[in-house]
Write a protein that holds these residues in place. Structure first.
Motif, PDB file in Angstrom:
ATOM      1  N   ARG A   1       0.834  -1.215   0.000  1.00 48.31           N
ATOM      2  CA  ARG A   1       0.000   0.000   0.000  1.00 48.31           C
ATOM      3  C   ARG A   1       0.859   1.252   0.000  1.00 48.31           C
ATOM      4  O   ARG A   1       0.629   2.189  -0.781  1.00 48.31           O
TER       5      ARG A   1
ATOM      6  N   SER B   1     -10.521  -8.933  -3.604  1.00 46.20           N
ATOM      7  CA  SER B   1      -9.634  -8.022  -4.320  1.00 46.20           C
ATOM      8  C   SER B   1      -9.671  -8.252  -5.824  1.00 46.20           C
ATOM      9  O   SER B   1      -8.856  -7.703  -6.552  1.00 46.20           O
TER      10      SER B   1
ATOM     11  N   ILE C   1     -11.940  -1.315 -12.898  1.00 42.68           N
ATOM     12  CA  ILE C   1     -10.654  -0.843 -12.385  1.00 42.68           C
ATOM     13  C   ILE C   1      -9.661  -0.667 -13.529  1.00 42.68           C
ATOM     14  O   ILE C   1      -8.966   0.356 -13.623  1.00 42.68           O
TER      15      ILE C   1
ATOM     16  N   GLU D   1      -6.204   6.276  -6.796  1.00 39.51           N
ATOM     17  CA  GLU D   1      -7.371   5.571  -6.253  1.00 39.51           C
ATOM     18  C   GLU D   1      -7.600   4.237  -6.960  1.00 39.51           C
ATOM     19  O   GLU D   1      -7.781   3.203  -6.314  1.00 39.51           O
ATOM     20  N   GLN D   2      -7.591   4.249  -8.290  1.00 38.89           N
ATOM     21  CA  GLN D   2      -7.889   3.032  -9.046  1.00 38.89           C
ATOM     22  C   GLN D   2      -6.764   2.011  -8.937  1.00 38.89           C
ATOM     23  O   GLN D   2      -7.002   0.812  -8.773  1.00 38.89           O
TER      24      GLN D   2
ATOM     25  N   ARG E   1      -6.700   0.379  -5.398  1.00 38.00           N
ATOM     26  CA  ARG E   1      -7.927  -0.141  -4.810  1.00 38.00           C
ATOM     27  C   ARG E   1      -7.837  -1.622  -4.399  1.00 38.00           C
ATOM     28  O   ARG E   1      -8.223  -1.975  -3.272  1.00 38.00           O
TER      29      ARG E   1
ATOM     30  N   THR F   1      -8.077  -2.769  -0.476  1.00 42.51           N
ATOM     31  CA  THR F   1      -9.199  -3.623  -0.071  1.00 42.51           C
ATOM     32  C   THR F   1      -8.716  -4.826   0.729  1.00 42.51           C
ATOM     33  O   THR F   1      -9.280  -5.158   1.777  1.00 42.51           O
TER      34      THR F   1
END
Length: 227
Positions: free
Chosen positions: A100, A185, A191, A209-210, A213, A217
């Protein structure tokens, strides 16, 4: 260095280069087997079996296994051999936390792609959608991974990019299992198309963001599972 010694070094160097290429090919084969669920966590990776599959001698196999061990994909026991690594939920949390953080950095620093690169990315999306339509799950997952990592590689922060690639490899075994965090996921067309749209429009917020994601998640699911 004497002339004879120098000549000997020159003669041996192609052999070393060939063996490195062979071990890299074998390592890629084993990574692929792990990602597809053909090798599961805790399963032994037998040198002789892979020497026969790859049709190579044992030394490149050992080198490939050592590389995969250094990447965290395999565990090695001196008296028992090599095994696909088992990763606990707490370890998974840390891996996805690192993904992340690092993926956010590559998304934030990605250079907007050229027309040629956009065409390459669009083709990968088309191929992924075609694989999904014919229910070829392994090919679908492989193309999605290729697409997303190609986008991450748009970042000039190459050390960070390599860390992202390594972390994807370490979590690959679990993407092939019926594990809830992996199921939720799943990357759909929205996406993929969202990433392409963000790249075309130079929309940094949407790209971050995309692109993140699926990772976010999974991370949030693991956090809830542990707490």
């Amino acid at each position: 260095m004497s002339t004879n010694a120098a000549a000997g070094a020159v003669e041996r160097s192609p052999d070393r280069a060939t063996r490195r290429m062979t071990s890299s090919r074998v390592a890629a084969m084993i990574r692929d087997a792990i990602a597809k669920g053909e090798l599961l966590p805790g399963e032994q990776v037998r040198q002789q079996e892979w020497a026969e599959k790859a049709q190579v001698s044992r030394p490149p196999i050992r080198e490939a296994l050592e590389v995969l061990t250094s990447e965290g994909l395999l565990d090695h026991s001196l008296n028992r051999g090599y095994f696909v690594a088992r990763i606990s939920l707490h370890e998974m949390r840390q891996l996805y936390l690192m993904r992340r953080l690092l993926e956010n950095e590559t998304a934030a620093t990605a250079v907007w792609p050229s027309d040629a690169k956009m065409a390459e990315l669009s083709e990968l999306v088309d191929r992924a959608r075609a694989a999904d339509a014919r229910a070829d799950r392994a090919e679908h997952m492989a193309l999605i991974e290729q697409f997303l990592l190609t986008v991450h590689r748009l970042s000039p922060e190459q050390l960070v990019v390599q860390a992202v690639v390594d972390l994807w490899a370490r979590t690959s075994a679990y993407r092939a299992l019926s594990f809830t965090a992996v199921k939720i996921s799943q990357i759909d067309d929205n996406i993929l198309m969202g990433v392409l749209k963000a790249l075309r429009e130079n929309d940094r917020t949407a790209l971050c963001e995309q692109l993140l994601r699926p990772t976010v998640t999974v991370y949030e699911y693991i956090e809830r599972s542990i707490s």
